[in-house]
Design a protein around this motif. Structure first.
Motif, PDB file in Angstrom:
ATOM      1  N   TRP A   1      29.280  42.318  53.971  1.00 44.58           N
ATOM      2  CA  TRP A   1      27.954  42.575  54.210  1.00 44.58           C
ATOM      3  C   TRP A   1      27.913  43.650  55.284  1.00 44.58           C
ATOM      4  N   ASP A   2      28.765  43.909  56.244  1.00 43.32           N
ATOM      5  CA  ASP A   2      28.994  44.810  57.232  1.00 43.32           C
ATOM      6  C   ASP A   2      29.144  46.219  56.367  1.00 43.32           C
ATOM      7  N   SER A   3      30.239  46.090  55.613  1.00 45.35           N
ATOM      8  CA  SER A   3      30.587  47.274  54.865  1.00 45.35           C
ATOM      9  C   SER A   3      29.572  47.971  53.916  1.00 45.35           C
ATOM     10  N   LYS A   4      28.934  46.984  53.248  1.00 38.68           N
ATOM     11  CA  LYS A   4      27.880  47.242  52.275  1.00 38.68           C
ATOM     12  C   LYS A   4      28.613  47.916  50.998  1.00 38.68           C
ATOM     13  N   TRP A   5      29.661  47.554  50.875  1.00 37.19           N
ATOM     14  CA  TRP A   5      30.529  48.092  49.758  1.00 37.19           C
ATOM     15  C   TRP A   5      30.702  46.955  48.719  1.00 37.19           C
ATOM     16  N   LEU A   6      30.027  46.974  47.648  1.00 33.42           N
ATOM     17  CA  LEU A   6      30.048  45.693  46.877  1.00 33.42           C
ATOM     18  C   LEU A   6      30.979  45.542  45.615  1.00 33.42           C
ATOM     19  N   THR A   7      31.467  46.964  45.223  1.00 37.23           N
ATOM     20  CA  THR A   7      31.725  47.031  43.927  1.00 37.23           C
ATOM     21  C   THR A   7      32.547  48.502  44.062  1.00 37.23           C
ATOM     22  N   ASN A   8      33.361  48.874  42.800  1.00 35.72           N
ATOM     23  CA  ASN A   8      33.679  50.183  42.643  1.00 35.72           C
ATOM     24  C   ASN A   8      35.128  50.431  43.485  1.00 35.72           C
ATOM     25  N   ASN A   9      36.154  49.697  43.190  1.00 38.05           N
ATOM     26  CA  ASN A   9      37.384  49.973  44.057  1.00 38.05           C
ATOM     27  C   ASN A   9      37.294  49.789  45.416  1.00 38.05           C
ATOM     28  N   GLY A  10      36.682  48.697  45.617  1.00 36.33           N
ATOM     29  CA  GLY A  10      36.435  48.488  47.273  1.00 36.33           C
ATOM     30  C   GLY A  10      37.646  48.143  47.898  1.00 36.33           C
ATOM     31  N   LYS A  11      37.463  47.716  49.261  1.00 37.12           N
ATOM     32  CA  LYS A  11      38.682  47.480  50.056  1.00 37.12           C
ATOM     33  C   LYS A  11      39.266  46.014  49.669  1.00 37.12           C
ATOM     34  N   PHE A  12      38.714  45.225  49.318  1.00 32.22           N
ATOM     35  CA  PHE A  12      39.364  43.867  48.940  1.00 32.22           C
ATOM     36  C   PHE A  12      39.888  44.039  47.529  1.00 32.22           C
ATOM     37  N   HIS A  13      39.110  44.954  46.498  1.00 29.54           N
ATOM     38  CA  HIS A  13      39.645  45.025  45.261  1.00 29.54           C
ATOM     39  C   HIS A  13      41.105  45.722  45.408  1.00 29.54           C
ATOM     40  N   GLN A  14      41.253  46.684  46.231  1.00 37.54           N
ATOM     41  CA  GLN A  14      42.425  47.404  46.412  1.00 37.54           C
ATOM     42  C   GLN A  14      43.664  46.185  46.787  1.00 37.54           C
ATOM     43  N   GLU A  15      43.352  45.670  47.851  1.00 35.13           N
ATOM     44  CA  GLU A  15      44.024  44.716  48.548  1.00 35.13           C
ATOM     45  C   GLU A  15      44.435  43.584  47.489  1.00 35.13           C
ATOM     46  N   PHE A  16      43.473  43.169  46.809  1.00 33.23           N
ATOM     47  CA  PHE A  16      43.878  41.983  45.840  1.00 33.23           C
ATOM     48  C   PHE A  16      44.910  42.419  44.751  1.00 33.23           C
ATOM     49  N   GLU A  17      44.579  43.881  44.280  1.00 34.22           N
ATOM     50  CA  GLU A  17      45.544  44.247  43.275  1.00 34.22           C
ATOM     51  C   GLU A  17      46.906  44.321  43.909  1.00 34.22           C
ATOM     52  N   ARG A  18      47.045  44.797  44.994  1.00 34.28           N
ATOM     53  CA  ARG A  18      48.476  44.956  45.636  1.00 34.28           C
ATOM     54  C   ARG A  18      49.012  43.488  45.989  1.00 34.28           C
ATOM     55  N   SER A  19      48.180  42.671  46.344  1.00 34.39           N
ATOM     56  CA  SER A  19      48.732  41.525  46.885  1.00 34.39           C
ATOM     57  C   SER A  19      49.093  40.463  45.550  1.00 34.39           C
ATOM     58  N   LEU A  20      48.203  40.921  44.432  1.00 40.24           N
ATOM     59  CA  LEU A  20      48.450  39.920  43.332  1.00 40.24           C
ATOM     60  C   LEU A  20      49.718  40.594  42.489  1.00 40.24           C
ATOM     61  N   SER A  21      50.058  41.848  42.498  1.00 42.21           N
ATOM     62  CA  SER A  21      51.043  42.096  41.899  1.00 42.21           C
ATOM     63  C   SER A  21      52.318  41.840  42.455  1.00 42.21           C
ATOM     64  N   GLU A  22      52.137  41.778  43.821  1.00 42.12           N
ATOM     65  CA  GLU A  22      53.496  41.097  44.537  1.00 42.12           C
ATOM     66  C   GLU A  22      53.625  39.777  44.311  1.00 42.12           C
ATOM     67  N   TYR A  23      52.563  39.002  44.457  1.00 46.84           N
ATOM     68  CA  TYR A  23      52.494  37.363  44.174  1.00 46.84           C
ATOM     69  C   TYR A  23      53.654  37.200  42.760  1.00 46.84           C
ATOM     70  N   LEU A  24      52.836  37.754  41.776  1.00 51.38           N
ATOM     71  CA  LEU A  24      53.376  37.645  40.367  1.00 51.38           C
ATOM     72  C   LEU A  24      54.537  38.238  40.043  1.00 51.38           C
ATOM     73  N   GLY A  25      55.035  39.137  40.875  1.00 53.65           N
ATOM     74  CA  GLY A  25      56.237  39.937  40.666  1.00 53.65           C
ATOM     75  C   GLY A  25      56.330  40.640  39.453  1.00 53.65           C
ATOM     76  N   VAL A  26      55.022  41.567  39.319  1.00 52.34           N
ATOM     77  CA  VAL A  26      54.799  42.586  38.284  1.00 52.34           C
ATOM     78  C   VAL A  26      54.696  43.930  38.897  1.00 52.34           C
ATOM     79  N   LYS A  27      54.583  44.911  37.946  1.00 58.10           N
ATOM     80  CA  LYS A  27      54.524  46.422  38.593  1.00 58.10           C
ATOM     81  C   LYS A  27      53.090  46.832  38.966  1.00 58.10           C
ATOM     82  N   TYR A  28      52.417  46.707  37.823  1.00 59.83           N
ATOM     83  CA  TYR A  28      51.054  47.265  37.881  1.00 59.83           C
ATOM     84  C   TYR A  28      50.070  46.239  37.348  1.00 59.83           C
TER      85      TYR A  28
END
Ligand SMILES: Cc1ncc(COP(=O)(O)O)c(C=O)c1O
Length: 369
Positions: free
Chosen positions: A27-54
């Motif tokens: 709500w504060d950021s008003k950034w709802l989609t299009n490669n937002g902060k959480f999207h980027q963070e989730f991609e990084r954390s997920l690849s780490e959790y799963l043990g995959v490159k991309y």
């Protein structure tokens, strides 16, 4: 009759207060989609959790599948399994590709690699296999065949979140794998999905394709689609990562209890853990042999329903039996004997982290008696 209905699955949701904190930031950021902060963070954390490159995140698993096929530019014919959720084959259809069904193996219920070669024609460009119920496909044999014939391999790993084979993520096999984070899955982001790939160039192409083909503000490099995951889904995904291991452990305990209670019941069989596999216990399918058990699968399914328990006949009918596909030569009755037998016997029993032991006892009691 149970008071509350028991469905085949129920999504795990983290404490609402924790999600509120993420919502507040959105709500504060008003950034709802299009490669937002959480999207980027989730991609990084997920690849780490799963043990995959991309990892490339998607709005759902079906769009991930359709885009994976586009990424590899498959065409003509693709060899696939009839024993899956219908989205697997629909993704080929949406890419103008003719699905060629091959029977499944009776142990893992995944595509039988021994039957793949005879289905290859000059038009075959790839293999779309499914780690059904999270059971790994015969990845080594499939790799051997694909190398010989120059075929691409996509794994539909919608059921295989967190599954490992020989110590590594099952997602590290094949050219691409796709995941689904639908509400019915082991790991959910409301709806959601991902493509897993192994090199940066491919990741770039996938990311262009899921965002209309935009390379930058003024350059469109491909006829892409809109398949982006939004910030709400990404935020839930980040939060779910905290809980997923515990949830898989709870599922394991439920499976162990089911196995104990249904062991040695004449006419009922189930899958056991496979060697070299870390399972995610996403489903608990049982197989009912009517002649030995005395009741048909459908009778058991109806009886449970009468008691407010909603098991599911995954996967019945076979994809090859739906009107859209039954006219294909590879779908003809008698050509897929193992899949045809399993589809008439299978019943997936309720399984989710919050299912109580008491409910498992009740379900088994209703089945057996
Ligand atoms: C094997 C399989 N493939 C693909 C999908 C499609 O995923 P989604 O529902 O996220 O589009 C599903 C489930 O929903 C599935 O079970």
């Amino acid at each position: 009759m149970t008071e509350k209905p028991i469905y085949v699955t129920q999504p795990f949701l983290p404490p609402l207060e924790e999600f509120h904190e993420y919502l507040k930031k959105i709500w504060d950021s008003k950034w709802l989609t299009n490669n937002g902060k959480f999207h980027q963070e989730f991609e990084r954390s997920l690849s780490e959790y799963l043990g995959v490159k991309y990892v490339s995140l998607f709005a759902n698993g079906t769009l991930a599948l359709i885009t994976a096929i586009q990424t590899l530019k498959l065409s003509g014919e693709v060899i696939t399994t009839p024993f899956s959720f219908v989205a697997t084959t629909h993704a080929l259809w949406w890419n103008n590709i003719k699905p060629v069904f091959v029977d499944i193996d009776p142990v893992t219920l995944t595509i039988d690699p021994e039957k793949i070669e005879s289905a290859i024609t000059p038009k075959t460009t790839g293999i779309l296999a499914v780690h059904v119920y999270g059971n790994p496909c015969y990845v080594e044999k499939i790799k051997e065949i694909s190398n010989i014939y120059g075929l691409k391999v996509i794994y539909d790993a919608a059921h295989a979140f967190g599954v490992k084979y020989k110590g590594t993520s099952i997602l590290n096999f094949g050219d691409l794998s796709i995941l689904s984070f639908h509400a019915t899955k082991v790991f959910t982001t409301f709806e959601g999905g991902a493509i897993i790939c192994h090199d940066e160039e491919t990741k770039k192409r996938i990311d262009y394709l899921k965002n209309f083909g935009f390379e930058n503000e003024v350059i469109v490099v491909a006829p892409g689609i809109n398949a982006k995951m939004n910030e709400f889904q990404s935020a839930l995904g980040l939060l779910q990562l905290k809980y997923v291991d515990k949830n898989i452990e709870k599922r394991k305990q439920i499976v162990e209890l089911y196995r104990k209670l249904l062991n040695n019941v004449k006419g009922i069989s189930f899958l056991n853990d496979l060697p070299n596999v870390k399972h995610n216990y996403s489903y608990f399918p049982i197989f009912i042999d009517e002649k030995l058990f005395g009741k048909s699968r459908d009778q058991v399914y109806e009886k449970l329903k009468e008691h407010n328990i909603y098991a599911r006949r995954y996967f019945y009918p076979l994809i090859s039996q739906f009107s859209t596909y039954c006219g294909l030569e590879s779908a003809q009755p008698g050509k897929l004997p193992i899949a045809e037998k399993i589809t008439n016997q299978v019943l997936c029993l309720p399984i989710y982290p919050d299912l109580s032991d008491n409910d498992v006892f009740k379900i088994c009691d209703l089945i057996i008696n």
